[in-house]
Design a protein around this motif. Structure first.
Motif, PDB file in Angstrom:
ATOM      1  N   ARG A 104       0.828  -1.208   0.000  1.00  0.00           N
ATOM      2  CA  ARG A 104       0.000   0.000   0.000  1.00  0.00           C
ATOM      3  C   ARG A 104       0.860   1.256   0.000  1.00  0.00           C
ATOM      4  NH1 ARG A 104      -3.828  -2.408   4.806  1.00  0.00           N
ATOM      5  NH2 ARG A 104      -4.556  -4.240   3.616  1.00  0.00           N
ATOM      6  N   PHE A 105       1.952   1.242   0.770  1.00  0.00           N
ATOM      7  CA  PHE A 105       2.843   2.397   0.810  1.00  0.00           C
ATOM      8  C   PHE A 105       3.520   2.612  -0.540  1.00  0.00           C
ATOM      9  CE2 PHE A 105       7.172   4.068   1.438  1.00  0.00           C
ATOM     10  CZ  PHE A 105       6.847   5.321   1.942  1.00  0.00           C
TER      11      PHE A 105
ATOM     12  N   TRP B 187       1.124   4.022  -2.956  1.00  0.00           N
ATOM     13  CA  TRP B 187       0.783   5.394  -2.606  1.00  0.00           C
ATOM     14  C   TRP B 187       1.840   6.385  -3.084  1.00  0.00           C
ATOM     15  CZ3 TRP B 187       2.806   8.443   1.776  1.00  0.00           C
ATOM     16  CH2 TRP B 187       2.151   9.667   1.908  1.00  0.00           C
TER      17      TRP B 187
END
Length: 472
Positions: A337-338, A341
């Protein structure tokens, strides 16, 4: 006298036989007409709920069908990788069969036999959840991608495509006399709904005629015959909504911003083909066009404003069972997810109701399109939903926004000038485009320096300890 009797009997027998044949043909004709009328009535029934999905491994758990059934779609669209038919060898850097690394000597993926492909299709078709959908939803259509085509990342060079086309159409219950069984490729179009509220679905085949991916971006995705057919379809009778189904992403170009770590297949890898598609949509002056796609094992909504004269959306839903986060243990999923992002995404729709900041969803999902025909103007609600049927991102679009001429064409945007929903990922400044690589390599450099520092400190401490012992 006997002769007259026999002649009379024969005459009456011939007359009754003609009557019997006449009524038999009349009965058959009525059945055919009734069937055609029922089929026409079914195709003209109003469609307001459409579900779509991709990347479904037949041997994996498939709880997501319950959520799809609860959505109660009137149409379900397969977008490819409907099964995983090829055989994947394990990662092996060393040994007799090496599938990765500089010493790789065997391919990671190999095709299955016809019997194995058929068995995998039967497993997928007999899944209880999907079986219930087939009973409840009368309209199930679809195209394929590489894994149900027969081999990972394969194109026109794959020799098993003819056989696998037949098996794929059997899976979709395609009629025996369908034109899809006689042509090279599984492309097809369907029209649903009554006049004034019709939906046209154009299924593209991005595998059968596709050239190998090259660095210069030359080659074709659809092939000349399919391009001619697509042009005819887009210039055909108008419909309120036209959905172009592509197994690979039409708008997003994740490869441009994730190199050298990840390369995905998409239309942007064939830039001339994508420009041709955009130009064809613009020239047709067809209103209400949007795209749906799969393949990448995550979901997102992308938008491009500089192509067709109005915003062109591409809703990616992938996959029903396969997902990028599913490859990692739960405690490590935050890393994915990071990384997503911090990866630049110039064409991704960022809305406040996304479950994650990146507005992507890397767990099993399906796409849901609801059309509110009775509202003024007609509204489209586009959602990506999880295994529980809950939205992970949602977008409302007025059908009046998807009208030719809303945005003046042609539009040229210099690479140095950023424009939302117009600047392509490949046109970003290098320091932005390769932000992910910069962050990853910087983190690795810091980690390496930290380890070297700790090793140096440990060495100094050991030397000091040794000197102290000698002095003692």
């Amino acid at each position: 006298m006997m002769s007259v009797f026999v002649d009379g009997f024969a005459c009456k027998w011939r007359w009754w036989w003609k009557v019997l044949v006449f009524f038999t043909f009349l009965s058959i004709a009525n059945c055919i007409c009734a069937s055609a009328a029922a089929s026409q009535q079914e195709s003209e029934a109003l469609v307001s709920r459409i579900a779509f999905g991709s990347c479904s491994k037949q041997s994996a758990p498939q709880p997501i069908w319950d959520a799809i059934l609860n959505f109660n779609p009137q149409l379900f669209i397969w977008m490819g990788d409907n099964i995983y038919g090829d055989i994947r060898r394990p990662f092996r850097l060393f040994g007799r069969e090496r599938t990765i690394g500089p010493w790789k000597n065997v391919p990671r993926f190999i095709p299955s036999s016809e019997e194995e492909m058929k068995s995998r299709y039967e497993m997928a078709k007999s899944n209880p959840g999907y079986s219930n959908l087939r009973k409840k939803c009368k309209n199930i259509i679809g195209t394929w991608d590489d894994h149900d085509f027969g081999l990972n990342d394969a194109g026109k060079e794959f020799t098993g495509k003819v056989t696998n086309q037949r098996l794929m159409l059997d899976f979709l219950d395609e009629p025996v006399d369908s034109s899809r069984r006689k042509q090279a490729g599984v492309y097809m179009s369907y029209t649903f709904g009554p006049i004034g509220r019709r939906i046209k679905v154009i299924l593209l085949d991005t595998r059968y005629h596709r050239d190998p991916i090259s660095r210069d971006g030359n080659g074709t995705i659809l092939g000349s015959l399919q391009w001619t057919w697509l042009e005819k379809e887009l210039h055909g009778p108008s419909t309120a909504i036209t959905i172009i189904v592509s197994s690979i992403q039409v708008i997003s170009n994740f490869s441009a911003v994730t190199a050298p770590f990840l390369h995905t297949e998409c239309w942007a890898r064939f830039p001339k083909e994508r420009d041709r598609l955009f130009q064809l949509i613009a020239d047709s002056k067809r209103n209400g066009v949007l795209c749906i796609s799969g393949d990448v094992h995550y979901g997102e909504i992308a938008r491009y404003d500089c192509a067709t004269g109005y915003p062109l959306y591409d809703i990616t839903s992938s996959g029903l069972t396969q997902s990028v986060e599913g490859e990692l243990p739960s405690p490590l999923r935050f890393i994915v997810r990071f990384m997503v992002w911090i990866t630049p995404a110039t064409l991704r729709v960022m809305v406040h109701n996304c479950r994650y900041k990146s507005c992507t969803y890397g767990q099993p999902n399906f796409g849901a399109l609801q059309i509110y025909w009775d509202s003024t103007p007609v509204m489209l609600q586009i959602e990506l939903r999880d295994v529980d049927g809950l939205p992970t991102s949602s977008l409302n679009i007025s059908l009046s926004e998807l009208q030719a001429g809303k945005i003046a064409l042609p539009i040229t945007t210099p690479a140095r000038d950023y424009r939302k929903y117009c600047t392509l990922e490949a046109d970003l400044p290098w320091i932005v485009r390769y932000r992910l690589a910069i962050v990853v390599f910087s983190a690795l450099a810091v980690l390496l320096l930290t380890l070297l520092g700790l090793a140096y400190a440990a060495a100094l401490a050991s030397r000091k300890c040794i000197r102290k012992r000698k002095n003692d």
